[in-house]
Design an enzyme around this catalytic site. Structure first.
Site, PDB file in Angstrom:
ATOM      1  N   HIS A  32       0.818  -1.225   0.000  1.00  0.00           N
ATOM      2  CA  HIS A  32       0.000   0.000   0.000  1.00  0.00           C
ATOM      3  C   HIS A  32       0.844   1.264   0.000  1.00  0.00           C
ATOM      4  O   HIS A  32       0.358   2.352   0.339  1.00  0.00           O
ATOM      5  CB  HIS A  32      -0.906   0.028   1.232  1.00  0.00           C
ATOM      6  CG  HIS A  32      -1.929  -1.052   1.280  1.00  0.00           C
ATOM      7  ND1 HIS A  32      -3.207  -0.892   0.799  1.00  0.00           N
ATOM      8  CD2 HIS A  32      -1.864  -2.317   1.727  1.00  0.00           C
ATOM      9  CE1 HIS A  32      -3.883  -2.014   0.990  1.00  0.00           C
ATOM     10  NE2 HIS A  32      -3.090  -2.890   1.543  1.00  0.00           N
ATOM     11  N   LYS A  88      -7.456  13.945   4.569  1.00  0.00           N
ATOM     12  CA  LYS A  88      -6.580  12.765   4.504  1.00  0.00           C
ATOM     13  C   LYS A  88      -5.541  12.931   5.609  1.00  0.00           C
ATOM     14  O   LYS A  88      -5.420  13.986   6.195  1.00  0.00           O
ATOM     15  CB  LYS A  88      -5.891  12.662   3.116  1.00  0.00           C
ATOM     16  CG  LYS A  88      -5.215  13.944   2.692  1.00  0.00           C
ATOM     17  CD  LYS A  88      -4.786  13.902   1.221  1.00  0.00           C
ATOM     18  CE  LYS A  88      -5.970  14.040   0.271  1.00  0.00           C
ATOM     19  NZ  LYS A  88      -5.881  13.077  -0.837  1.00  0.00           N
ATOM     20  N   ARG A  89      -4.758  11.912   5.889  1.00  0.00           N
ATOM     21  CA  ARG A  89      -3.705  12.050   6.895  1.00  0.00           C
ATOM     22  C   ARG A  89      -2.756  13.156   6.449  1.00  0.00           C
ATOM     23  O   ARG A  89      -2.572  13.411   5.258  1.00  0.00           O
ATOM     24  CB  ARG A  89      -2.961  10.723   7.056  1.00  0.00           C
ATOM     25  CG  ARG A  89      -3.708   9.661   7.818  1.00  0.00           C
ATOM     26  CD  ARG A  89      -3.910  10.024   9.256  1.00  0.00           C
ATOM     27  NE  ARG A  89      -2.690  10.118  10.030  1.00  0.00           N
ATOM     28  CZ  ARG A  89      -2.302   9.229  10.962  1.00  0.00           C
ATOM     29  NH1 ARG A  89      -3.055   8.158  11.209  1.00  0.00           N
ATOM     30  NH2 ARG A  89      -1.192   9.383  11.644  1.00  0.00           N
ATOM     31  N   LYS A 115       1.522  14.257   0.507  1.00  0.00           N
ATOM     32  CA  LYS A 115       0.134  14.557   0.093  1.00  0.00           C
ATOM     33  C   LYS A 115      -0.026  16.057  -0.208  1.00  0.00           C
ATOM     34  O   LYS A 115      -0.973  16.476  -0.832  1.00  0.00           O
ATOM     35  CB  LYS A 115      -0.826  14.079   1.183  1.00  0.00           C
ATOM     36  CG  LYS A 115      -0.852  12.559   1.376  1.00  0.00           C
ATOM     37  CD  LYS A 115      -1.692  12.161   2.588  1.00  0.00           C
ATOM     38  CE  LYS A 115      -1.645  10.665   2.868  1.00  0.00           C
ATOM     39  NZ  LYS A 115      -2.491   9.852   1.985  1.00  0.00           N
ATOM     40  N   THR A 159      -8.226   6.709  -1.724  1.00  0.00           N
ATOM     41  CA  THR A 159      -9.603   6.198  -1.796  1.00  0.00           C
ATOM     42  C   THR A 159     -10.588   7.331  -1.535  1.00  0.00           C
ATOM     43  O   THR A 159     -11.709   7.318  -2.027  1.00  0.00           O
ATOM     44  CB  THR A 159      -9.799   5.056  -0.763  1.00  0.00           C
ATOM     45  OG1 THR A 159      -9.219   5.457   0.483  1.00  0.00           O
ATOM     46  CG2 THR A 159      -9.183   3.771  -1.239  1.00  0.00           C
ATOM     47  N   LYS A 209     -14.366   8.472  -3.276  1.00  0.00           N
ATOM     48  CA  LYS A 209     -15.584   8.819  -2.540  1.00  0.00           C
ATOM     49  C   LYS A 209     -16.131  10.171  -3.010  1.00  0.00           C
ATOM     50  O   LYS A 209     -17.324  10.343  -3.206  1.00  0.00           O
ATOM     51  CB  LYS A 209     -15.287   8.844  -1.031  1.00  0.00           C
ATOM     52  CG  LYS A 209     -14.918   7.493  -0.460  1.00  0.00           C
ATOM     53  CD  LYS A 209     -14.190   7.572   0.874  1.00  0.00           C
ATOM     54  CE  LYS A 209     -13.651   6.196   1.290  1.00  0.00           C
ATOM     55  NZ  LYS A 209     -12.716   6.263   2.443  1.00  0.00           N
TER      56      LYS A 209
HETATM   57  C1  26W Z   1       4.375   0.768   9.960  1.00  0.00           C
HETATM   58  C2  26W Z   1       3.867   2.085   9.659  1.00  0.00           C
HETATM   59  C3  26W Z   1       2.862   2.072   8.560  1.00  0.00           C
HETATM   60  C4  26W Z   1       1.508   1.971   8.878  1.00  0.00           C
HETATM   61  C5  26W Z   1       0.585   1.999   7.843  1.00  0.00           C
HETATM   62  C6  26W Z   1       3.307   2.183   7.258  1.00  0.00           C
HETATM   63  C7  26W Z   1       2.365   2.203   6.219  1.00  0.00           C
HETATM   64  C8  26W Z   1       1.026   2.107   6.538  1.00  0.00           C
HETATM   65  C9  26W Z   1      -0.015   2.110   5.476  1.00  0.00           C
HETATM   66  C10 26W Z   1       0.368   1.257   4.368  1.00  0.00           C
HETATM   67  C11 26W Z   1      -0.226   3.481   4.993  1.00  0.00           C
HETATM   68  C12 26W Z   1      -1.511   3.586   4.209  1.00  0.00           C
HETATM   69  O1  26W Z   1      -2.560   3.693   4.778  1.00  0.00           O
HETATM   70  N1  26W Z   1      -1.375   3.599   2.889  1.00  0.00           N
HETATM   71  C13 26W Z   1      -2.480   4.002   2.077  1.00  0.00           C
HETATM   72  O2  26W Z   1      -3.210   2.857   1.706  1.00  0.00           O
HETATM   73  C14 26W Z   1      -4.372   3.196   0.955  1.00  0.00           C
HETATM   74  C15 26W Z   1      -5.170   1.918   0.705  1.00  0.00           C
HETATM   75  O3  26W Z   1      -4.533   1.135  -0.244  1.00  0.00           O
HETATM   76  C16 26W Z   1      -4.012   3.914  -0.343  1.00  0.00           C
HETATM   77  O4  26W Z   1      -5.172   4.296  -1.014  1.00  0.00           O
HETATM   78  C17 26W Z   1      -3.153   5.133  -0.050  1.00  0.00           C
HETATM   79  O5  26W Z   1      -2.685   5.694  -1.247  1.00  0.00           O
HETATM   80  C18 26W Z   1      -1.968   4.742   0.828  1.00  0.00           C
HETATM   81  O6  26W Z   1      -1.228   5.883   1.251  1.00  0.00           O
END
Ligand code: 26W
Length: 828
Positions: free
Chosen positions: A370, A561-562, A567, A671, A675
């Protein structure tokens, strides 16, 4: 819902009467018998808990039937392993799935209660950070609605994502004690607890057949207690299960030690164990590499695999056939320790030969990546893995040795390639590269949008894609139309259903039938009416929740978004500062500006200093803009705190413009972009992530594209990017940055946001300055387009009509075809 012991003759319960009378009867029973109170004396919390339980009853028999039919069908199931599920509130989703919205509202009204008031009592389970967690929630919703045998596994954090509030514009985090007022949507099953080991050592021995075997002797254990949550399908009579694990001590309390008076010691193991599922790690990009995080990952993975084998497979099932019965989908690398865990069970516990076990394991796992940020890819020091999971490290070493032997053999001994592809990184410290383990240990690897999957093949995992081209595929993300259209936007849902029937809710491609209505003036008028009503609803929502006043007559320009530098919330902010500068300097008459309200929503990981600085800057700029007599007449900034799923459900339907402005090549998919398009907002965005597919489907003329493409951005970086040159050459940009640097938004103290400005001028890793002018030009195109409301709504209708592809149901169909090779259960 456990059902191993259910036989042909076990009578399954029937649902209560789906009538107003039936609902009233069920509700009062709950209030009296479960809540232990009477209507006249019930607190709002009593009233809500009784309501939640009443609605549960209407789902219970479906749940039992689904679980029993899945068990009996012996069909292949999908087990979704995710460390995060951003579920959102459950009540309305359950009412929509059962079609009981009206009945419930009427029944409660007959008792003098108000459904609108009671739904506000529910605290959403914030068991996720952002995109990845919400995607998992959309996916389990689609699997249930599509009648796919599936179970979601995760962690029941006692504290979810922190609650955000602002103190002088700065983010302050507060614990999310979401369970405090009761958790009516969960079912605890301590009788199905699983013991999970940690630490200790391994030893080899010779078994009765004279074979050399290894066993793990854990140093300590915790118990995993499963909590089941319903995942209702939409009006298909099915309810799947989400099973979240909570950690407990094997022996909660040591009476002996207690009697010696060392009370803290007496409960130490309890607190130690409970810590494992205590809180969600609030990072969504840079892993902190904390030991507790690895404990969390192994804890829920070990519980889940044990649970699936012991509870969902028939007794005596031959695990050589496991790939016919389950595919474990790894939601990013967080659950990838599952690969050596299954190997341990097959080899150490079940006595499988290594190669047989490896065959089974590879066919049982698939991995979804992701992210594109190198720093977001998890690596665990072998020192830590070896200490916490000594047997798993041994297994990872053997997996790596066998894999590198293949690499060596196929590359004719290319040692550089071997070092590059090794699951074990030697530098900066010997570590396990979890993304490599997931790629080697699974049958499929997918990205979450076409561009993302291409970049995984070409860059992030290029060596592996060359080695196993057939392993790499793409499944573009999607969102559930139940929550994000039907539930969040009843006005638009009604308009669509009136025009094309309600088949779209479970078959979103049907939205295409709206296309001709884009040319229907009356339909466009009613579409604008719906948008206006949604904006009015947002106005009262933000006023009541945050005391924020926004003008519904303005263009709602939304970026939620975060908070992350890639971003580029800073790019949006520079647009605001530039407008402020032009209006205050008289370059631009307020009358020539399209009245606009810029709405931000964003949490920053608590340890992400620059992100928190940017939040503070946005709030400080907003305060000055909103207080300025001229500027505030045409430009306002709103930043409601604590953005979450519930806020999104009110904000997204009200938006006119959706900001998807990440640097091309950085956002895996997005995502939120989907929406907004499905709710009739137009997108201003770069060619990044799923924006590329949104623009292709809705049409260039219905999308405001700008900025460097991924290849262009890479070329600029390659050539050496000098952000200061854009500052020197672009007057408008220089004025905007100087305003901030001079302290215009910080009481004249330029030092307050000095770090933000100097980083932009020196590093600007995500090329905010390079894309500034193109972005401003695109915003001018937006203003010109918005000046013609009818043409704007025509584009908006076409965005809705052409966005059916972005249903998470379609994503599930792609996973079923390309990755899982499983199918919905038709009968039973
Ligand atoms: C370990 C720290 C950590 C925690 C969560 C690293 C990475 C993440 C996630 C992968 C971050 C995340 O939420 N990524 C997002 O995933 C969405 C669902 O696929 C995508 O639509 C977003 O582009 C992506 O940033």
């Amino acid at each position: 819902m456990y059902c191993r012991h259910v036989t042909e003759t076990t009578p399954l319960i029937t649902s209560p009467e789906p009538t107003v009378e039936g609902f009233v009867r069920e509700y009062l029973r709950e209030l009296n018998f479960s809540q232990g109170t009477i209507l006249e004396r019930a607190t709002t919390n009593d009233q809500y808990l009784a309501l939640a339980r009443t609605v549960r009853h209407y789902l219970m028999s479906r749940w039992m039937q689904t679980t029993v039919s899945q068990y009996r069908s012996q069909a292949k199931a999908v087990a979704y392993l995710s460390a995060e599920y951003l579920l959102g509130r459950q009540l309305d989703n359950a009412l929509i799935a059962t079609g009981l919205e009206e009945v419930a509202a009427e029944a409660l009204a007959s008792l003098g209660l108000d459904l609108d008031e009671l739904r506000e009592v529910e605290v959403e389970p914030g068991l996720g950070n952002g995109g990845l967690g919400r995607l998992a929630a959309c996916f389990v919703d689609s699997l249930a609605t599509m009648s796919v045998p599936a179970i979601g596994y995760g962690i029941r954090y006692e504290y979810g994502i922190f609650r955000q509030r602002f103190d002088d514009g700065r983010q302050v985090e507060e614990p999310d004690n979401w369970l405090d007022n009761g958790a009516p949507w969960e079912f605890a099953h301590p009788e199905h607890e699983v013991a999970v080991g940690f630490g200790g050592r391994t030893e080899t021995y010779t078994d009765d057949d004279g074979r050399e075997r290894t066993r793990w002797l854990p140093g300590w254990q915790v118990l995993g207690v499963p909590y089941n949550y319903m995942v209702p399908g939409y009006r298909n009579g099915r309810v799947n299960t989400l099973r979240l694990w909570s950690a407990r001590a094997t022996h909660a309390f040591d009476l002996k030690i207690f009697n010696y008076g060392d009370y803290a010691e007496a409960v130490r193991s309890q607190t130690f164990a409970e810590n494992i599922s205590k809180v969600l790690y609030p990072e969504d990009s840079t892993p902190q590499g904390k030991e507790l995080r690895l404990q969390q990952q192994y804890f829920f993975v070990a519980c889940s695999i044990r649970d699936f084998i012991d509870q969902l497979l028939p007794p005596g099932f031959d695990l050589h056939d496991l790939p016919d019965r389950v595919v474990f989908q790894l939601n990013d690398t967080h659950p990838v320790i599952a690969v050596p865990e299954l190997m341990r069970i097959l080899v150490d516990e079940r006595g499988f030969e290594w190669d047989d076990a490896w065959q089974v394991t590879q066919r049982c796992f698939a991995y979804t990546c992701h992210t594109l940020l190198p720093e977001a890819l998890e690596v665990w020091p072998v020192e830590l893995v070896g200490r916490l999971l000594p047997r798993h490290l041994e297994i990872v070493y053997r997996i790596n040795d066998e894999f590198l032997a293949q690499v060596r053999e196929r590359s004719g001994g290319d040692e550089l390639l071997v070092r590059r592809m090794s699951i074990i990184a030697e530098h900066p410290e010997r570590s396990v590269r979890m993304a490599y383990l997931a790629t080697v240990g699974g049958s499929k690897v997918n990205g979450v949008a076409e561009l993302h999957s291409q970049l995984l093949r070409d860059k992030v995992l290029a060596d592996f894609a060359a080695f196993w081209p057939e392993k790499f595929t793409n499944v573009t993300n999607g969102v559930t139309p139940r929550r994000f259209v039907k539930l969040a936007n009843p006005g638009l849902s009604g308009l669509i259903t009136e025009a094309i029937g309600d088949g779209w809710v479970t078959d979103l491609d049907r939205l295409r039938e709206l296309e001709p209505l884009a040319d229907d003036a009356e339909f466009r008028r009613r579409f604008r009416e719906v948008k206006a009503a949604n904006k009015d609803r947002l106005v009262s929502f933000l006023a009541a929740r945050d005391g924020i006043a926004i003008d519904p007559a303005t263009m709602l320009d939304v970026m939620v978004k975060r908070l992350h530098e890639y971003k580029r919330q800073l790019l949006k902010l520079l647009h605001v500062v530039t407008l402020y500068d032009r209006i205050t300097s008289g370059d631009l008459a307020a009358a020539d500006v399209t009245p606009r309200t810029v709405v931000f929503g964003a949490k920053a990981a608590p340890g992400y200093v620059m992100a928190k600085e940017i939040i503070a800057l946005i709030n400080h700029v907003g305060a000055v803009v909103n207080a300025h007599p001229d500027v505030s007449r045409v430009l306002r900034v709103a930043f409601p705190a604590n953005y979450n799923v519930t806020v999104a459900e009110t904000l997204v339907p009200a938006a006119d413009l959706s900001e998807q402005i990440s640097l091309a090549g950085k956002e895996a998919s997005g995502t939120g972009n989907m929406k907004f398009a499905l709710n009739g907002a137009l997108t201003i965005g770069t060619d990044d992530g799923a924006n590329v597919e949104i623009r292709r489907l809705v049409g260039d003329e219905n999308f405001f594209l700008f900025g460097l493409t991924e290849p262009e951005a890479s070329a600029v970086a390659e050539a050496g990017y000098r952000p200061a040159s854009y500052y020197e050459e672009n007057v408008s940009l220089r004025r905007a940055l100087d305003l901030i640097a001079r302290g215009t938004f910080s009481g004249g103290d330029g030092s307050v946001f000095e770090r933000v400005v100097s980083n932009l001028l020196s590093e600007d890793r995500f090329m905010v300055l390079a894309d500034y002018q193109a972005y401003l030009d695109a915003q001018e195109r937006v203003e010109r387009a918005y000046a013609d409301p009818d043409a704007w709504s025509r584009s908006a209708v076409l965005n809705v009509a052409r966005s059916g592809f972005f249903s998470s149901d379609r994503s599930m169909r792609d996973y079923l075809d390309r990755v899982w090779h499983a199918a919905p259960l038709t009968a039973g």
